[in-house]
Design a protein around this motif. Structure first.
Motif, PDB file in Angstrom:
ATOM      1  N   GLY A  97       0.785  -1.304   0.183  1.00 23.50           N
ATOM      2  CA  GLY A  97      -0.158  -0.095   0.019  1.00 23.50           C
ATOM      3  C   GLY A  97       0.969   1.080   0.094  1.00 23.50           C
ATOM      4  O   GLY A  97       0.316   2.180  -0.658  1.00 23.50           O
ATOM      5  N   ARG A  98       1.921   1.092   0.647  1.00 22.97           N
ATOM      6  CA  ARG A  98       2.838   2.490   0.771  1.00 22.97           C
ATOM      7  C   ARG A  98       3.591   2.547  -0.347  1.00 22.97           C
ATOM      8  O   ARG A  98       4.079   3.838  -0.912  1.00 22.97           O
ATOM      9  N   ARG A  99       4.183   1.686  -1.071  1.00 18.61           N
ATOM     10  CA  ARG A  99       5.039   1.430  -2.157  1.00 18.61           C
ATOM     11  C   ARG A  99       4.681   0.355  -3.283  1.00 18.61           C
ATOM     12  O   ARG A  99       5.472  -0.433  -3.079  1.00 18.61           O
ATOM     13  N   PRO A 100       3.708   0.564  -4.027  1.00 19.91           N
ATOM     14  CA  PRO A 100       3.307  -0.545  -4.864  1.00 19.91           C
ATOM     15  C   PRO A 100       4.257  -0.598  -5.914  1.00 19.91           C
ATOM     16  O   PRO A 100       5.162   0.377  -6.107  1.00 19.91           O
ATOM     17  N   TRP A 101       4.443  -1.891  -6.573  1.00 21.72           N
ATOM     18  CA  TRP A 101       5.281  -1.961  -7.899  1.00 21.72           C
ATOM     19  C   TRP A 101       4.566  -1.698  -8.910  1.00 21.72           C
ATOM     20  O   TRP A 101       5.460  -1.450 -10.000  1.00 21.72           O
ATOM     21  N   VAL A 152       4.134  -4.347 -21.475  1.00 22.54           N
ATOM     22  CA  VAL A 152       4.638  -4.876 -20.488  1.00 22.54           C
ATOM     23  C   VAL A 152       6.115  -4.682 -20.420  1.00 22.54           C
ATOM     24  O   VAL A 152       6.684  -4.564 -19.200  1.00 22.54           O
ATOM     25  N   ILE A 153       6.915  -4.850 -21.368  1.00 20.26           N
ATOM     26  CA  ILE A 153       8.141  -4.701 -21.373  1.00 20.26           C
ATOM     27  C   ILE A 153       8.549  -3.253 -20.941  1.00 20.26           C
ATOM     28  O   ILE A 153       9.687  -3.205 -20.067  1.00 20.26           O
ATOM     29  N   ALA A 154       7.775  -2.361 -21.130  1.00 20.16           N
ATOM     30  CA  ALA A 154       8.126  -0.902 -20.745  1.00 20.16           C
ATOM     31  C   ALA A 154       7.960  -1.061 -19.127  1.00 20.16           C
ATOM     32  O   ALA A 154       8.678  -0.470 -18.340  1.00 20.16           O
ATOM     33  N   ILE A 155       7.074  -1.832 -18.460  1.00 23.99           N
ATOM     34  CA  ILE A 155       7.067  -1.971 -17.065  1.00 23.99           C
ATOM     35  C   ILE A 155       8.386  -2.715 -16.652  1.00 23.99           C
ATOM     36  O   ILE A 155       8.667  -2.092 -15.660  1.00 23.99           O
ATOM     37  N   ALA A 156       8.656  -3.652 -17.163  1.00 19.35           N
ATOM     38  CA  ALA A 156       9.860  -4.361 -16.918  1.00 19.35           C
ATOM     39  C   ALA A 156      11.112  -3.661 -16.838  1.00 19.35           C
ATOM     40  O   ALA A 156      11.987  -3.700 -15.967  1.00 19.35           O
ATOM     41  N   GLU A 157      11.060  -2.929 -17.959  1.00 22.67           N
ATOM     42  CA  GLU A 157      12.545  -2.256 -18.174  1.00 22.67           C
ATOM     43  C   GLU A 157      12.637  -0.863 -17.206  1.00 22.67           C
ATOM     44  O   GLU A 157      13.753  -0.503 -17.210  1.00 22.67           O
ATOM     45  N   HIS A 158      11.464  -0.546 -16.588  1.00 26.87           N
ATOM     46  CA  HIS A 158      11.703   0.744 -15.926  1.00 26.87           C
ATOM     47  C   HIS A 158      12.043   0.428 -14.210  1.00 26.87           C
ATOM     48  O   HIS A 158      11.357  -0.566 -13.706  1.00 26.87           O
ATOM     49  N   PRO A 159      13.173   0.698 -13.839  1.00 26.01           N
ATOM     50  CA  PRO A 159      13.518   0.333 -12.350  1.00 26.01           C
ATOM     51  C   PRO A 159      12.941   0.928 -11.356  1.00 26.01           C
ATOM     52  O   PRO A 159      12.732   0.489 -10.065  1.00 26.01           O
ATOM     53  N   GLY A 160      11.855   1.826 -11.429  1.00 22.26           N
ATOM     54  CA  GLY A 160      11.181   2.347 -10.388  1.00 22.26           C
ATOM     55  C   GLY A 160       9.732   1.714 -10.649  1.00 22.26           C
ATOM     56  O   GLY A 160       9.343   0.662 -10.891  1.00 22.26           O
ATOM     57  N   THR A 161       8.723   2.885 -10.206  1.00 20.84           N
ATOM     58  CA  THR A 161       7.220   2.133 -10.163  1.00 20.84           C
ATOM     59  C   THR A 161       6.655   2.929 -11.433  1.00 20.84           C
ATOM     60  O   THR A 161       6.607   4.465 -11.528  1.00 20.84           O
ATOM     61  N   ALA A 186      -2.974  -7.305 -16.252  1.00 22.88           N
ATOM     62  CA  ALA A 186      -3.404  -8.761 -16.115  1.00 22.88           C
ATOM     63  C   ALA A 186      -2.001  -9.559 -16.497  1.00 22.88           C
ATOM     64  O   ALA A 186      -1.599 -10.246 -15.841  1.00 22.88           O
ATOM     65  N   LEU A 187      -1.583  -9.182 -17.561  1.00 20.70           N
ATOM     66  CA  LEU A 187      -0.461  -9.908 -18.298  1.00 20.70           C
ATOM     67  C   LEU A 187       0.739  -9.801 -17.579  1.00 20.70           C
ATOM     68  O   LEU A 187       1.499 -10.412 -17.207  1.00 20.70           O
ATOM     69  N   ALA A 188       1.020  -8.409 -17.075  1.00 23.83           N
ATOM     70  CA  ALA A 188       2.100  -8.096 -16.252  1.00 23.83           C
ATOM     71  C   ALA A 188       2.171  -8.660 -14.943  1.00 23.83           C
ATOM     72  O   ALA A 188       3.128  -9.356 -14.421  1.00 23.83           O
ATOM     73  N   ARG A 189       0.829  -8.813 -14.383  1.00 22.87           N
ATOM     74  CA  ARG A 189       0.896  -9.437 -12.819  1.00 22.87           C
ATOM     75  C   ARG A 189       0.919 -10.894 -13.113  1.00 22.87           C
ATOM     76  O   ARG A 189       1.606 -11.628 -12.246  1.00 22.87           O
ATOM     77  N   LEU A 190       0.355 -11.693 -13.897  1.00 28.09           N
ATOM     78  CA  LEU A 190       0.380 -12.986 -14.463  1.00 28.09           C
ATOM     79  C   LEU A 190       1.995 -13.492 -14.600  1.00 28.09           C
ATOM     80  O   LEU A 190       2.308 -14.491 -13.793  1.00 28.09           O
ATOM     81  N   ALA A 191       2.562 -12.754 -15.294  1.00 24.25           N
ATOM     82  CA  ALA A 191       3.971 -13.121 -15.588  1.00 24.25           C
ATOM     83  C   ALA A 191       4.840 -12.828 -14.407  1.00 24.25           C
ATOM     84  O   ALA A 191       5.923 -13.582 -14.215  1.00 24.25           O
ATOM     85  N   ALA A 192       4.499 -12.004 -13.455  1.00 20.88           N
ATOM     86  CA  ALA A 192       5.037 -11.780 -12.182  1.00 20.88           C
ATOM     87  C   ALA A 192       4.795 -12.840 -11.201  1.00 20.88           C
ATOM     88  O   ALA A 192       5.632 -12.866 -10.108  1.00 20.88           O
ATOM     89  N   GLY A 193       3.883 -13.416 -11.446  1.00 17.52           N
ATOM     90  CA  GLY A 193       3.375 -14.787 -10.496  1.00 17.52           C
ATOM     91  C   GLY A 193       2.367 -14.568  -9.767  1.00 17.52           C
ATOM     92  O   GLY A 193       1.822 -15.300  -8.670  1.00 17.52           O
ATOM     93  N   HIS A 222      13.164  -9.672 -18.781  1.00 17.09           N
ATOM     94  CA  HIS A 222      11.978  -9.091 -18.644  1.00 17.09           C
ATOM     95  C   HIS A 222      10.970  -9.497 -17.769  1.00 17.09           C
ATOM     96  O   HIS A 222      10.547  -8.975 -16.521  1.00 17.09           O
ATOM     97  N   LEU A 223      11.076 -10.842 -17.720  1.00 15.38           N
ATOM     98  CA  LEU A 223      10.110 -11.674 -17.107  1.00 15.38           C
ATOM     99  C   LEU A 223      10.436 -11.885 -15.440  1.00 15.38           C
ATOM    100  O   LEU A 223       9.943 -11.514 -14.617  1.00 15.38           O
ATOM    101  N   ALA A 224      11.999 -11.755 -15.433  1.00 15.78           N
ATOM    102  CA  ALA A 224      12.847 -11.759 -13.991  1.00 15.78           C
ATOM    103  C   ALA A 224      12.390 -10.619 -13.513  1.00 15.78           C
ATOM    104  O   ALA A 224      12.599 -10.364 -12.389  1.00 15.78           O
ATOM    105  N   ALA A 225      12.394  -9.250 -14.299  1.00 11.72           N
ATOM    106  CA  ALA A 225      12.342  -8.323 -13.825  1.00 11.72           C
ATOM    107  C   ALA A 225      11.055  -7.903 -13.327  1.00 11.72           C
ATOM    108  O   ALA A 225      10.809  -7.365 -12.134  1.00 11.72           O
ATOM    109  N   LEU A 226       9.885  -8.236 -13.752  1.00 14.50           N
ATOM    110  CA  LEU A 226       8.665  -8.270 -13.177  1.00 14.50           C
ATOM    111  C   LEU A 226       8.346  -9.192 -11.912  1.00 14.50           C
ATOM    112  O   LEU A 226       7.730  -8.591 -11.056  1.00 14.50           O
ATOM    113  N   ALA A 227       9.103 -10.030 -11.994  1.00  9.50           N
ATOM    114  CA  ALA A 227       8.870 -11.005 -10.713  1.00  9.50           C
ATOM    115  C   ALA A 227       9.794 -10.147  -9.358  1.00  9.50           C
ATOM    116  O   ALA A 227       9.188 -10.311  -8.541  1.00  9.50           O
ATOM    117  N   ALA A 228      10.857  -9.774  -9.764  1.00 11.39           N
ATOM    118  CA  ALA A 228      11.592  -8.901  -8.878  1.00 11.39           C
ATOM    119  C   ALA A 228      10.917  -7.694  -8.293  1.00 11.39           C
ATOM    120  O   ALA A 228      10.863  -7.508  -7.219  1.00 11.39           O
TER     121      ALA A 228
END
Length: 237
Positions: free
Chosen positions: A18-22, A101-110, A127-134, A214-220
């Motif tokens: 809640g304080r710092r969403p991904w 989704v790649i743009a989300i993954a490549e950005h180190p912030g939020t 949905a795709l980003a969240r599912l790929a992130a687990g 990219h998928l690893a970055a989303l999960a991280a």
């Protein structure tokens, strides 16, 4: 998911802490007030990913950097069913969905992802980003379904004006009002069923340009914000 109140926009929610969403999702941000911008920056947002076409843009009132990733390549559909529109995006715009989704993954912030109402294009990309992130499918669908309560009062008059001159039958108008205003769980479920038929979210993204990094970055990102163990689906071979 956590509701974020934004002056100058609506339908905003954070994913993860809640304080710092991904990841944050919202309706359009062109009219964001200084207070709304402070609220986003306070949640850690330092990039806007705009899924709209150029013709949908208005003059921006905020100073957050924007990355434009239009999904349609043409004007968004004014009428039709949610299921048909979503199926068309999944089957015909996979490269653009993956690019977002790649743009989300490549950005180190939020990043905050938005379209116009923050439910359809935004709903599929998130949905795709969240599912790929687990994230669990049930959580993803519940987040999508939460949009209707915010979108309908904000856009009901706009939708009525857009549909009034199209000469639609009563049935076609009802379907089109649902397209503009609602986010029923079954609509996203149908789109995700197609994604599953095509190999699942991770394989779908890989087949349209995403890489394992990219998928690893989303999960991280998700693990950092939610305290989960970062996992990445194995490639489908």
């Amino acid at each position: 998911m956590h509701v974020i109140t934004l002056e100058g926009s609506y339908n905003a929610r954070g994913i993860g802490s809640g304080r710092r969403p991904w990841l944050v999702r919202s309706a359009g941000l062109d009219a964001l007030t200084p207070g709304g911008e402070r609220a986003l920056r306070g949640a850690g947002v330092d990039l806007v990913i705009d899924l709209r076409e150029g013709s949908e843009h208005a003059r921006r009132t905020h100073a957050i950097p924007v990355r434009s990733v239009p999904l349609y390549g043409e004007a968004p559909p004014a009428s039709g069913s949610l299921e048909t529109v979503y199926a068309g995006l999944v089957r015909d715009r996979g490269a653009r969905l993956a690019a977002a989704v790649i743009a989300i993954a490549e950005h180190p912030g939020t990043a905050v992802v938005h379209c116009t109402a923050g439910k359809d294009r935004t709903g599929l990309v998130v949905a795709l980003a969240r599912l790929a992130a687990g994230d669990a499918r049930a959580d993803v669908v519940a987040d999508y379904a939460a949009s209707g309560a915010a979108v309908r009062p904000a856009r009901q008059a706009i939708a009525a004006a857009q549909l009034s001159g199209l000469g639609l039958t009563d049935a076609a108008r009802a379907a089109s009002e649902r397209l503009h205003l609602d986010s029923p769980a079954e609509a996203l479920e149908a789109a995700l069923d197609i994604v599953d038929e095509l190999g699942g979210a991770a394989h779908y993204l890989r087949s349209h340009g995403a890489g394992d990094a990219h998928l690893a970055a989303l999960a991280a990102l998700a693990e950092r914000a939610g305290g989960r163990t970062a996992t990445v689906s194995e490639p489908v071979v």
